[in-house]
Design an enzyme around this catalytic site. Sequence first.
Site, PDB file in Angstrom:
ATOM      1  N   ASP A  31      14.544  27.683   9.890  1.00 52.66           N
ATOM      2  CA  ASP A  31      14.288  26.602  10.805  1.00 52.66           C
ATOM      3  C   ASP A  31      13.904  25.409  10.146  1.00 52.66           C
ATOM      4  OD1 ASP A  31      12.572  27.109  13.793  1.00 52.66           O
ATOM      5  OD2 ASP A  31      11.753  25.167  12.817  1.00 52.66           O
ATOM      6  N   ALA A  74      17.946  27.722  17.995  1.00 52.06           N
ATOM      7  CA  ALA A  74      17.311  26.222  17.406  1.00 52.06           C
ATOM      8  C   ALA A  74      18.458  25.358  17.813  1.00 52.06           C
ATOM      9  CB  ALA A  74      17.964  26.303  15.574  1.00 52.06           C
ATOM     10  N   TYR A 141      21.825  17.312  28.353  1.00 50.79           N
ATOM     11  CA  TYR A 141      21.679  19.415  27.826  1.00 50.79           C
ATOM     12  C   TYR A 141      21.863  20.550  28.462  1.00 50.79           C
ATOM     13  CZ  TYR A 141      18.518  23.414  27.405  1.00 50.79           C
ATOM     14  OH  TYR A 141      18.003  24.862  26.930  1.00 50.79           O
ATOM     15  N   LYS A 145      24.967  23.686  25.878  1.00 46.96           N
ATOM     16  CA  LYS A 145      24.500  25.061  25.873  1.00 46.96           C
ATOM     17  C   LYS A 145      25.947  25.403  26.758  1.00 46.96           C
ATOM     18  CE  LYS A 145      20.313  24.989  24.694  1.00 46.96           C
ATOM     19  NZ  LYS A 145      20.093  26.552  23.448  1.00 46.96           N
ATOM     20  N   HIS A 187       6.740  20.843  30.202  1.00 43.60           N
ATOM     21  CA  HIS A 187       6.534  21.960  31.264  1.00 43.60           C
ATOM     22  C   HIS A 187       5.489  22.134  32.315  1.00 43.60           C
ATOM     23  CE1 HIS A 187      10.215  22.914  28.046  1.00 43.60           C
ATOM     24  NE2 HIS A 187      10.789  22.657  28.977  1.00 43.60           N
TER      25      HIS A 187
HETATM   26  N1  UDP Z   1       7.472  19.445  37.551  1.00 46.87           N
HETATM   27  C1  UDP Z   1       6.255  19.059  38.327  1.00 46.87           C
HETATM   28  N2  UDP Z   1       5.033  18.193  36.929  1.00 46.87           N
HETATM   29  C2  UDP Z   1       5.695  18.374  36.499  1.00 46.87           C
HETATM   30  C3  UDP Z   1       6.523  19.175  35.517  1.00 46.87           C
HETATM   31  C4  UDP Z   1       7.098  20.013  36.435  1.00 46.87           C
HETATM   32  O1  UDP Z   1       6.370  19.127  39.278  1.00 46.87           O
HETATM   33  O2  UDP Z   1       4.543  17.478  35.472  1.00 46.87           O
HETATM   34  C5  UDP Z   1       8.061  20.271  38.277  1.00 46.87           C
HETATM   35  C6  UDP Z   1       9.749  19.711  38.043  1.00 46.87           C
HETATM   36  O3  UDP Z   1      10.212  18.936  38.893  1.00 46.87           O
HETATM   37  C7  UDP Z   1      10.647  21.578  37.775  1.00 46.87           C
HETATM   38  C8  UDP Z   1       9.879  22.322  37.660  1.00 46.87           C
HETATM   39  O4  UDP Z   1       8.050  21.860  38.458  1.00 46.87           O
HETATM   40  O5  UDP Z   1      11.113  21.406  39.671  1.00 46.87           O
HETATM   41  C9  UDP Z   1       9.687  22.844  36.609  1.00 46.87           C
HETATM   42  O6  UDP Z   1       9.354  22.032  35.533  1.00 46.87           O
HETATM   43  P1  UDP Z   1       9.957  22.168  33.980  1.00 46.87           P
HETATM   44  O7  UDP Z   1      10.423  21.421  33.168  1.00 46.87           O
HETATM   45  O8  UDP Z   1       8.677  23.072  33.866  1.00 46.87           O
HETATM   46  O9  UDP Z   1      11.193  22.923  34.182  1.00 46.87           O
HETATM   47  P2  UDP Z   1      12.546  23.185  34.582  1.00 46.87           P
HETATM   48  O10 UDP Z   1      12.996  23.838  36.187  1.00 46.87           O
HETATM   49  O11 UDP Z   1      12.830  21.609  34.710  1.00 46.87           O
HETATM   50  O12 UDP Z   1      13.573  23.914  32.927  1.00 46.87           O
END
Ligand code: UDP
Length: 323
Positions: A31, A74, A141, A145, A187
Amino acid sequence: MRILVAGGAGYIGSCTTEYLLDRGHEICVFDALLNGHRQAIDDRAQFVFGNLEDYSAIDKTIKDFKPEGVIHFAAFIEVGESMKLPGKYFRNNVANAMNLAEACATNGVRKIVFSSTAATYGMPKNIPIREDEPTIPINAYGESKLMFEKILVWYEKIHGLQYTALRYFNAAGATEKHGEDHNPETHLIPLVLQAAEGKRPHISVFGTDYDTPDGTCIRDYIHVLDLAQAHLLALENQTSGAYNLGTGNGHSVKSIIDTVKSVTGKNFKVEYADRRPGDPARLIADSTAAKTILGWKPKYDDINAIVESAWKWRLKFPNGYQN
Ligand code: UDP
């Protein structure tokens, strides 16, 4: 098994390393600590500080450690950043990852397990999503992947390096020792927990006009230990392929906020904001293939238990790994 874990200092990498060590496997974490944490590396694992951009570093690590299997965590993971800095994502998630594939092939590693993502599907037409859904990413992103998944197909054909691409839906939860600590945090679940702790003035809900029952986005939150289990099964499996990993249950942003309020017993301010660009309304996995082919048996299908494990970790490590 002797397993090299590239990216073992990150969230899913550290939880998987712990899971594998608990089952008696020998682990070497490689890492660069760009986003991972030194404190997240289990004491029982060997550690090599190195970056996949340096071919000689990863080649030497594989020659010295002689892993039977390699897990590749990573990578950079922020969708929003990838739409501002695509070069950063393609360079690390594709070009640097190729150094790992090349070093595996050169040194006779049998199997590579790759952290892929539901973002490879883009805006899927069919829900729940199966692996034969067209892969049309809507952000750099997801494309990075998918590109590496395709590269692995050719390494298998040409060099016989078996691969398993695991397309995670929304990783969540924690173990007793390891949890989610991103900087910046983007998240949903960790952000809502921070609001419950009083570390954020409010949580913003990104969009309330989606075509879903309560108007907010629906996601499939999967416990990080269930993801960890799938990595071990993938290493043991002697075929190649891509598999979805999710519970098959969808939870809206509003329902996650309610779950956090009930698990923590805390109230906090919720603000309704505009949609976040690039968010599909619904992402729910059909994980039948992982269950039938890999023998995956996820244990956590209750969102309360998933959120509870993340909350317990935050209570134990209020400043994440900065303690
Ligand atoms: N989300 C939200 N407010 C936040 C962060 C995320 O409403 O402060 C929503 C985001 O728009 C998505 C869901 O929560 O619909 C999950 O988002 P996250 O970024 O956790 O994961 P993703 O699905 O983008 O991988």
